[in-house]
Design a protein around this motif. Structure first.
Motif, PDB file in Angstrom:
ATOM      1  N   ILE A   1       0.863  -1.179   0.000  1.00  0.00           N
ATOM      2  CA  ILE A   1       0.000   0.000   0.000  1.00  0.00           C
ATOM      3  C   ILE A   1       0.901   1.231   0.000  1.00  0.00           C
ATOM      4  CG2 ILE A   1      -1.807   1.287   1.184  1.00  0.00           C
ATOM      5  CD1 ILE A   1      -2.829  -1.334   2.309  1.00  0.00           C
ATOM      6  N   ILE A   2       0.740   2.056  -1.038  1.00  0.00           N
ATOM      7  CA  ILE A   2       1.604   3.218  -1.245  1.00  0.00           C
ATOM      8  C   ILE A   2       0.767   4.485  -1.130  1.00  0.00           C
ATOM      9  CG2 ILE A   2       3.141   4.384  -2.883  1.00  0.00           C
ATOM     10  CD1 ILE A   2       3.400   1.591  -4.290  1.00  0.00           C
ATOM     11  N   VAL A   3       1.286   5.458  -0.389  1.00  0.00           N
ATOM     12  CA  VAL A   3       0.677   6.788  -0.337  1.00  0.00           C
ATOM     13  C   VAL A   3       1.740   7.775  -0.789  1.00  0.00           C
ATOM     14  CG1 VAL A   3      -0.534   8.496   1.056  1.00  0.00           C
ATOM     15  CG2 VAL A   3      -0.707   6.060   1.647  1.00  0.00           C
TER      16      VAL A   3
ATOM     17  N   LEU B   1       0.153 -10.110  -5.937  1.00  0.00           N
ATOM     18  CA  LEU B   1       0.005  -9.271  -4.758  1.00  0.00           C
ATOM     19  C   LEU B   1      -1.090  -8.229  -4.980  1.00  0.00           C
ATOM     20  CD1 LEU B   1       2.920 -10.516  -4.418  1.00  0.00           C
ATOM     21  CD2 LEU B   1       3.516  -8.395  -3.226  1.00  0.00           C
ATOM     22  N   ARG B   2      -1.701  -7.811  -3.901  1.00  0.00           N
ATOM     23  CA  ARG B   2      -2.621  -6.681  -3.974  1.00  0.00           C
ATOM     24  C   ARG B   2      -1.805  -5.408  -3.794  1.00  0.00           C
ATOM     25  NH1 ARG B   2      -7.892  -5.144  -3.803  1.00  0.00           N
ATOM     26  NH2 ARG B   2      -8.405  -3.204  -2.712  1.00  0.00           N
ATOM     27  N   VAL B   3      -1.872  -4.531  -4.767  1.00  0.00           N
ATOM     28  CA  VAL B   3      -1.121  -3.274  -4.732  1.00  0.00           C
ATOM     29  C   VAL B   3      -2.107  -2.122  -4.797  1.00  0.00           C
ATOM     30  CG1 VAL B   3       0.655  -1.867  -5.817  1.00  0.00           C
ATOM     31  CG2 VAL B   3       0.852  -4.367  -5.877  1.00  0.00           C
ATOM     32  N   GLU B   4      -2.051  -1.242  -3.799  1.00  0.00           N
ATOM     33  CA  GLU B   4      -2.924  -0.072  -3.754  1.00  0.00           C
ATOM     34  C   GLU B   4      -2.069   1.191  -3.772  1.00  0.00           C
ATOM     35  OE1 GLU B   4      -6.182  -0.193  -0.873  1.00  0.00           O
ATOM     36  OE2 GLU B   4      -5.676  -2.306  -0.479  1.00  0.00           O
ATOM     37  N   LEU B   5      -2.547   2.182  -4.470  1.00  0.00           N
ATOM     38  CA  LEU B   5      -1.847   3.462  -4.582  1.00  0.00           C
ATOM     39  C   LEU B   5      -2.822   4.590  -4.269  1.00  0.00           C
ATOM     40  CD1 LEU B   5       0.523   5.332  -5.482  1.00  0.00           C
ATOM     41  CD2 LEU B   5      -0.368   5.122  -7.817  1.00  0.00           C
ATOM     42  N   PHE B   6      -2.472   5.423  -3.279  1.00  0.00           N
ATOM     43  CA  PHE B   6      -3.264   6.593  -2.929  1.00  0.00           C
ATOM     44  C   PHE B   6      -2.621   7.837  -3.532  1.00  0.00           C
ATOM     45  CE2 PHE B   6      -4.616   3.613   0.279  1.00  0.00           C
ATOM     46  CZ  PHE B   6      -5.948   3.932   0.521  1.00  0.00           C
ATOM     47  N   VAL B   7      -3.378   8.548  -4.353  1.00  0.00           N
ATOM     48  CA  VAL B   7      -2.937   9.818  -4.937  1.00  0.00           C
ATOM     49  C   VAL B   7      -4.092  10.816  -4.788  1.00  0.00           C
ATOM     50  CG1 VAL B   7      -1.241   8.848  -6.540  1.00  0.00           C
ATOM     51  CG2 VAL B   7      -3.648   8.995  -7.214  1.00  0.00           C
ATOM     52  N   CYS B   8      -3.884  12.006  -5.277  1.00  0.00           N
ATOM     53  CA  CYS B   8      -4.879  13.064  -5.100  1.00  0.00           C
ATOM     54  C   CYS B   8      -5.816  13.167  -6.301  1.00  0.00           C
ATOM     55  CB  CYS B   8      -4.188  14.412  -4.883  1.00  0.00           C
ATOM     56  SG  CYS B   8      -3.101  14.443  -3.439  1.00  0.00           S
ATOM     57  N   GLU B   9      -7.083  13.429  -6.035  1.00  0.00           N
ATOM     58  CA  GLU B   9      -8.039  13.673  -7.108  1.00  0.00           C
ATOM     59  C   GLU B   9      -7.738  14.995  -7.799  1.00  0.00           C
ATOM     60  OE1 GLU B   9     -12.802  13.074  -7.503  1.00  0.00           O
ATOM     61  OE2 GLU B   9     -12.149  14.418  -5.911  1.00  0.00           O
ATOM     62  N   GLU B  10      -7.229  15.945  -7.041  1.00  0.00           N
ATOM     63  CA  GLU B  10      -6.873  17.255  -7.568  1.00  0.00           C
ATOM     64  C   GLU B  10      -5.428  17.553  -7.197  1.00  0.00           C
ATOM     65  OE1 GLU B  10      -8.584  21.861  -7.517  1.00  0.00           O
ATOM     66  OE2 GLU B  10      -9.272  20.402  -6.029  1.00  0.00           O
ATOM     67  N   GLY B  11      -4.670  18.140  -8.115  1.00  0.00           N
ATOM     68  CA  GLY B  11      -3.268  18.428  -7.849  1.00  0.00           C
ATOM     69  C   GLY B  11      -3.042  19.886  -7.525  1.00  0.00           C
ATOM     70  N   ASP B  12      -2.009  20.142  -6.749  1.00  0.00           N
ATOM     71  CA  ASP B  12      -1.654  21.532  -6.450  1.00  0.00           C
ATOM     72  C   ASP B  12      -0.595  22.048  -7.417  1.00  0.00           C
ATOM     73  OD1 ASP B  12       0.186  19.679  -5.044  1.00  0.00           O
ATOM     74  OD2 ASP B  12       1.128  21.522  -4.349  1.00  0.00           O
ATOM     75  N   GLN B  13       0.080  21.135  -8.129  1.00  0.00           N
ATOM     76  CA  GLN B  13       1.096  21.511  -9.106  1.00  0.00           C
ATOM     77  C   GLN B  13       0.703  20.889 -10.446  1.00  0.00           C
ATOM     78  OE1 GLN B  13       5.154  20.863  -7.784  1.00  0.00           O
ATOM     79  NE2 GLN B  13       4.534  21.028  -5.640  1.00  0.00           N
ATOM     80  N   ALA B  14       0.264  21.718 -11.371  1.00  0.00           N
ATOM     81  CA  ALA B  14      -0.358  21.229 -12.602  1.00  0.00           C
ATOM     82  C   ALA B  14       0.565  20.324 -13.411  1.00  0.00           C
ATOM     83  CB  ALA B  14      -0.818  22.422 -13.458  1.00  0.00           C
ATOM     84  N   VAL B  15       1.807  20.737 -13.611  1.00  0.00           N
ATOM     85  CA  VAL B  15       2.717  19.945 -14.449  1.00  0.00           C
ATOM     86  C   VAL B  15       2.946  18.566 -13.837  1.00  0.00           C
ATOM     87  CG1 VAL B  15       5.059  19.812 -15.373  1.00  0.00           C
ATOM     88  CG2 VAL B  15       3.821  21.986 -15.426  1.00  0.00           C
ATOM     89  N   VAL B  16       3.215  18.541 -12.530  1.00  0.00           N
ATOM     90  CA  VAL B  16       3.461  17.270 -11.843  1.00  0.00           C
ATOM     91  C   VAL B  16       2.212  16.406 -11.874  1.00  0.00           C
ATOM     92  CG1 VAL B  16       4.066  16.216  -9.632  1.00  0.00           C
ATOM     93  CG2 VAL B  16       5.225  18.301 -10.367  1.00  0.00           C
ATOM     94  N   TRP B  17       1.062  17.020 -11.633  1.00  0.00           N
ATOM     95  CA  TRP B  17      -0.185  16.265 -11.592  1.00  0.00           C
ATOM     96  C   TRP B  17      -0.480  15.603 -12.929  1.00  0.00           C
ATOM     97  CZ3 TRP B  17      -5.481  17.345 -13.267  1.00  0.00           C
ATOM     98  CH2 TRP B  17      -6.434  16.511 -12.666  1.00  0.00           C
ATOM     99  N   HIS B  18      -0.300  16.327 -14.027  1.00  0.00           N
ATOM    100  CA  HIS B  18      -0.559  15.748 -15.339  1.00  0.00           C
ATOM    101  C   HIS B  18       0.488  14.686 -15.688  1.00  0.00           C
ATOM    102  CE1 HIS B  18      -4.013  18.018 -16.665  1.00  0.00           C
ATOM    103  NE2 HIS B  18      -3.463  19.126 -16.201  1.00  0.00           N
ATOM    104  N   ALA B  19       1.738  14.912 -15.298  1.00  0.00           N
ATOM    105  CA  ALA B  19       2.762  13.902 -15.544  1.00  0.00           C
ATOM    106  C   ALA B  19       2.431  12.612 -14.800  1.00  0.00           C
ATOM    107  CB  ALA B  19       4.129  14.433 -15.107  1.00  0.00           C
TER     108      ALA B  19
END
Length: 473
Positions: free
Chosen positions: A334-336, A358-376
């Motif tokens: 489980i990754i955050v 394996l069960r692999v879960e990834l938590f990320v944000c629905e909305e990003g605070d940094q546009a370039v990073v979020w789209h990448a």
């Protein structure tokens, strides 16, 4: 004739630059990074070459790297043969080898008899740090990527002032570039002076003062040490959960973080990181540096190891730890990570874990605070979903800023490092490796809180996104 001479000269210079680039750029560089720089220099030399000369070397200045090497060597020599508490019996073979890998790359020793409490509530973690400072008798060491004296942190700064008045030595480090454009920057420095704290800017970009570091190399660590008895580390900066930025206030963004309060021998390891950074920025070798050999038995039974990383090291210590854990996992991962932009090795490790069942879960944000990073970051979602990764989108307007990973039921990491190339190669980071069922169970409770505040992203939903979104990502 003049034009012929100039054309010949330009051709020869251009040829020399291209030949030199083929020889110089790929050396001691990741193949993907080397190829990217070569393409930039070959196709856009007037832009690519100056950029390469400015930021092409992903390392701290030579003198700073040499100092970091001496610090690493000193800590290793001091800690050789020291018993840092009693570690838990019967560790998995892979765990012992991973600890050895960390040590060989510059990590602190594995320590036993530690206790850790998790603070997933933003204000409660600041209150806990404030309470610890109010108990200080000898010294308080504060090191945060972003540090602001604002309404939310006012009580913490009051506690620092009270400690200083009691004769407690207060030392503070804050990153220069990260703070210089933030609200309350000058007010924060003035507050530190008023308190009587000794403070330094980390990796200052002040060429007119004879201090220059590439602005993209930053100290991203967050830690607090009180008297060598209690320490805090994790993802949270010491500021309001909006960072007091007009754009965040306008969008209603609030940060969600996770901090750990730790006691036991591992506190000395956290303090060693601070003392090394203090030495690097101030040139002052502190007398309490001997705290790195503290063997005080702690109140718990957790095994902990502090893993520093960044451009002061020869290898990407944090990335190798993450990849090693993913290949070692046997049941679930489980990754955050708020900024998840994996390199090839990390992406392969994650997808391979899914293919191993394996069960692999990834938590990320629905909305990003940094546009370039979020789209990448979003550009990897399809590959992850097709591999079988369960992706949770933490609902806006909250930015899930926690950096953690849990492996099966006994091992976890928590710290300051994102899973992206910036954290792997450009930021000074701190990661704590923890072995202990109780700690992982508590982290699982936090992960469940995150799950309740998230929605699952499915492959069907992702494939329905507009073409313009795919192109933008």
């Amino acid at each position: 004739m003049d034009w012929t001479w100039w054309a010949t000269t330009i051709f020869i210079v251009d040829l020399i630059i291209r030949v030199a680039a083929v020889i110089v750029i790929p050396r001691n560089r990741l193949p993907t990074a080397g190829m990217a720089w070569l393409l930039a220099v070959f196709f856009l030399p007037e832009i690519g070459l100056p950029l390469f000369l400015l930021i092409g070397n992903p390392h701290l200045p030579k003198a700073r790297r040499q100092l970091q090497s001496r610090i690493n060597t000193a800590i290793r020599e001091i800690s050789e043969g020291i018993d840092f508490g009693t570690t838990r019996p019967d560790p998995p073979a892979w765990f012992s080898s991973l600890v050895e890998l960390n040590r060989n790359l510059g990590a602190l020793p594995l320590t036993g008899d530690n206790a850790a409490a998790l603070y997933p509530d933003y204000l409660e973690s600041i209150a806990a740090m404030t309470a610890a400072v109010r108990e200080a008798q000898q010294y308080v060491h504060v090191e945060f990527y972003i540090l602001q004296a604002d309404a939310t942190t006012n009580d913490f700064f009051e506690a620092l002032a009270e400690a200083a008045q009691r004769g407690v030595k207060v030392r503070v480090l804050l990153d220069h570039w990260a703070n210089r454009s933030k609200p309350f920057y000058r007010a924060t420095l003035a507050r530190l002076d008023e308190i009587g704290a000794s403070w330094h800017l980390m990796l200052p970009v002040q060429p007119f003062k004879g201090k220059y570091t590439r602005p993209d190399l930053r100290n991203h660590r967050k830690l607090l040490v009180v008297d060598g008895l209690v320490a805090f580390t994790g993802s949270q900066n010491l500021t309001d959960d909006t960072y007091n930025l007009p754009a965040n206030l306008r969008r209603g963004l609030h940060w969600v973080d996770l901090m750990a309060r730790i006691e036991g021998p591992v506190v000395s390891s956290v303090n060693a990181i601070f003392l090394g950074d203090w030495l690097a920025e101030s040139g002052e070798f502190l007398p309490d540096y001997d705290d790195v050999v503290s063997t005080t038995t702690g109140p718990g039974d957790l095994d902990c190891q502090i893993v520093p990383s960044g451009p002061g090291f020869d290898f990407e210590n944090n990335m190798k730890l993450f990849v090693g854990l993913m290949y070692a996992a046997e049941e679930r991962i489980i990754i955050v990570s708020p900024y998840f932009i994996p390199n090839e090795a990390l992406l392969l490790a994650i997808t391979t874990a899914c293919q191993r069942g394996l069960r692999v879960e990834l938590f990320v944000c629905e909305e990003g605070d940094q546009a370039v990073v979020w789209h990448a970051q979003r550009s990897y979602y399809e590959a992850l979903l097709r591999a079988g990764v369960v992706i949770w989108l933490y609902r806006k307007p909250f930015i899930l800023h926690t950096k953690s990973m849990s492996i099966d039921d006994e091992v976890a990491i928590i710290g300051t490092s994102n899973m992206d190339m910036r954290s792997f190669g450009l930021n000074l980071e701190l990661t704590m490796l923890v072995r202990g069922v109780d700690f992982v169970e508590r982290l699982r409770e936090v992960e469940e809180q995150y799950r309740d505040a998230s929605r699952q992203l499915t492959l069907d939903e992702w494939l329905k996104q507009p073409l313009r979104s795919t192109v933008l990502d």
